[in-house]
Design a protein around this motif. Structure first.
Motif, short mmCIF file in Angstrom:
data_model
loop_
_atom_site.label_atom_id
_atom_site.label_comp_id
_atom_site.label_asym_id
_atom_site.label_seq_id
_atom_site.Cartn_x
_atom_site.Cartn_y
_atom_site.Cartn_z
N UNK A 200 0.79 -1.24 0.00
CA UNK A 200 0.00 0.00 0.00
C UNK A 200 0.82 1.29 0.00
N UNK A 201 2.15 1.22 0.05
CA UNK A 201 2.98 2.42 -0.05
C UNK A 201 3.46 2.54 -1.49
N UNK A 202 3.14 3.67 -2.12
CA UNK A 202 3.52 3.92 -3.51
C UNK A 202 4.60 4.99 -3.52
N UNK A 203 5.67 4.75 -4.28
CA UNK A 203 6.76 5.71 -4.40
C UNK A 203 6.52 6.53 -5.67
N UNK A 204 6.48 7.84 -5.52
CA UNK A 204 6.15 8.75 -6.62
C UNK A 204 7.38 9.50 -7.16
N UNK A 205 8.51 8.82 -7.24
CA UNK A 205 9.72 9.47 -7.74
C UNK A 205 9.53 9.95 -9.17
N UNK B 145 -5.09 -1.09 -0.02
CA UNK B 145 -5.06 -2.28 -0.87
C UNK B 145 -6.47 -2.77 -1.13
N UNK B 146 -6.67 -3.25 -2.33
CA UNK B 146 -7.98 -3.82 -2.70
C UNK B 146 -8.19 -5.13 -1.96
N UNK B 147 -9.40 -5.35 -1.52
CA UNK B 147 -9.74 -6.61 -0.84
C UNK B 147 -9.82 -7.73 -1.87
N UNK B 148 -9.30 -8.92 -1.54
CA UNK B 148 -9.46 -10.05 -2.47
C UNK B 148 -10.93 -10.39 -2.65
N UNK B 149 -11.31 -10.72 -3.87
CA UNK B 149 -12.73 -11.00 -4.18
C UNK B 149 -13.17 -12.35 -3.67
#
Length: 72
Positions: A2-7, A68-72
């Motif tokens: 859930x952590x996105x790096x925006x470099x 994060x998206x929940x698994x279906x």
């Protein structure tokens, strides 16, 4: 993860290449790619500090938490 790096966003704003950025920060271009592609599991504070110094930004400009998206 859930952590996105925006470099990539910050590099584009400054028209700075990955190679130049990597050299100024003291990383290899391959390690910058690992960060950009979300494959990094950790970032040292000293590396984050160097990235912020080079890009003249805050850590929050480089890192974003997304749910994060929940698994279906």
């Amino acid at each position: 993860m859930p952590i996105v790096v925006r470099i990539d966003v910050e590099l584009a704003k400054r028209k700075l290449s990955v190679g130049d950025f990597a050299e100024r920060v003291g990383l290899t271009p391959a390690n910058v790619a690992v960060l950009k592609n979300g494959r990094a599991k950790a970032v040292r504070f000293s590396t984050l500090d160097a990235m912020c110094r080079v890009l003249e930004c805050q850590p929050g400009d480089l890192l974003e938490w997304v749910e994060e998206a929940e698994p279906a």
